[in-house]
Design an enzyme around this catalytic site. Structure first.
Site, mmCIF file in Angstrom:
data_model
loop_
_atom_site.group_PDB
_atom_site.id
_atom_site.type_symbol
_atom_site.label_atom_id
_atom_site.label_comp_id
_atom_site.label_asym_id
_atom_site.label_seq_id
_atom_site.Cartn_x
_atom_site.Cartn_y
_atom_site.Cartn_z
ATOM 1 N N CYS A 195 0.866 -1.183 0.000
ATOM 2 C CA CYS A 195 0.000 0.000 0.000
ATOM 3 C C CYS A 195 0.898 1.228 0.000
ATOM 4 O O CYS A 195 1.682 1.421 0.943
ATOM 5 C CB CYS A 195 -0.917 -0.011 1.222
ATOM 6 S SG CYS A 195 -1.924 1.481 1.371
ATOM 7 N N CYS B 252 -4.754 6.407 -3.377
ATOM 8 C CA CYS B 252 -4.102 5.100 -3.456
ATOM 9 C C CYS B 252 -2.719 5.318 -4.054
ATOM 10 O O CYS B 252 -2.603 5.719 -5.218
ATOM 11 C CB CYS B 252 -4.920 4.130 -4.308
ATOM 12 S SG CYS B 252 -4.128 2.531 -4.573
#
Length: 311
Positions: A75, A249
């Protein structure tokens, strides 16, 4: 279980952090979902446990769990927040550099601190993009070859109830399917919250994103990016695998910038404008992708985690 936590976010992509250096925290999927629930728990896009590194040369291991309880390899916003947690909590000495261990491999991070020694911005070496279809993974066929001889999925049409969408597929340690939208007027009214104003901001991402996330073309599911290339930045919204739309993101911004470069829509260094803010992405001459952005603390506290949460 009493859990001491710190809530951190990167451009609104938020995470519940806990110190697990003694590796004593064992959360069930239901407990993770409860912690991430914005009504019953703390609220977050995922839970990150800070554990000892096993890989040589790494400072700590980032154990990242999506809000639905599934384990994730990587991530981008989370790893910047991970660096902030290590620095701000004094787990590492604030030298301006550290290496995070992730399931996608080591991530080298350079960072800046404020006058109080707290991390405010970080540049993460995100590794080389993975383009070979089977490694992304995707079942879509390679439709182009890069200048350095790698076959990849470029603008490959995938059918949907709303017509075909053309995807370019990139992995940044996790799979991404990027579609560039150049004419919103051609899309059906039902895909917009406000059909009179068809644009990226009104696209019904919870509907179309969920459809492609679980499409048979993506055997391990996929993160889905919808992007528009502008003169100053690439605007992008993302439906993340395992948690739905998020405000930002990091790996998705990297994948989108790489896809824009591969398809000739932009160069190899771009600002990517997400709902939560802007990330600067550079696909460098060393073939690696570098992501620069902020990380911030929202709040901290202690929470009693139910053994069998109900929501």
């Amino acid at each position: 279980m009493e859990l001491e936590f710190v809530k951190l976010h990167g451009l609104g992509n938020d995470f519940v952090f806990a110190n697990d250096l003694d590796e004593s925290i064992d959360l069930t999927k239901d407990q993770v979902a409860w912690l991430c629930d914005r009504h019953f728990g703390i609220g977050g896009d995922g839970v990150i446990l800070v554990r000892p590194a096993k890989a040589e040369g790494c400072d700590a291991y980032m154990h990242y769990i999506n809000s639905d309880g599934t384990l994730a390899q990587m991530c981008g916003n989370g790893v910047r927040c991970f660096a902030k947690y290590l620095v701000d909590e004094g787990i590492v000495e604030a030298t301006g550099h550290l290496v995070a261990e992730t399931l996608a491999g080591p991530r080298s991070i350079d960072y800046a601190v404020d006058e109080n020694g707290k991390l405010v911005e970080a540049t993460v070496m995100m590794g080389e993009p993975i383009l070979t279809p089977a490694s992304v993974p995707t079942n879509l066929p390679a439709t182009a070859t890069t200048g350095f001889g790698v076959d990849f999925v470029k603008d490959c049409a995938v059918d949907s109830p709303w017509g075909p969408f053309a995807f370019t597929c990139v992995s940044m340690g996790n799979p991404h399917a990027v579609t560039f939208i150049e004419d919103f007027s051609t899309l059906p009214d039902e895909l917009f919250d406000n059909p009179a104003g068809k644009r990226l901001e009104t696209l019904a991402l919870d509907k179309i994103g969920a459809f492609f996330e679980s499409h048979a073309a993506f055997p391990e599911k996929t993160n889905v990016e919808f992007a528009v290339v502008g003169p100053d930045a690439i605007a992008m919204r993302v439906f993340e695998r395992g948690c739905g739309e998020t405000l930002a993101c990091g790996t998705g911004a990297c994948a989108t910038s790489v896809a824009a470069c591969l398809t000739g829509r932009a160069g190899c260094e771009n600002d990517v404008a997400l709902r939560g803010g802007v990330l600067h992405i550079r696909w460098d001459d060393d073939a690696k992708v570098y992501m620069t952005g902020t990380a911030a603390e929202a709040f901290r506290g202690t929470v009693a985690v139910p053994d069998q949460p109900r929501r």
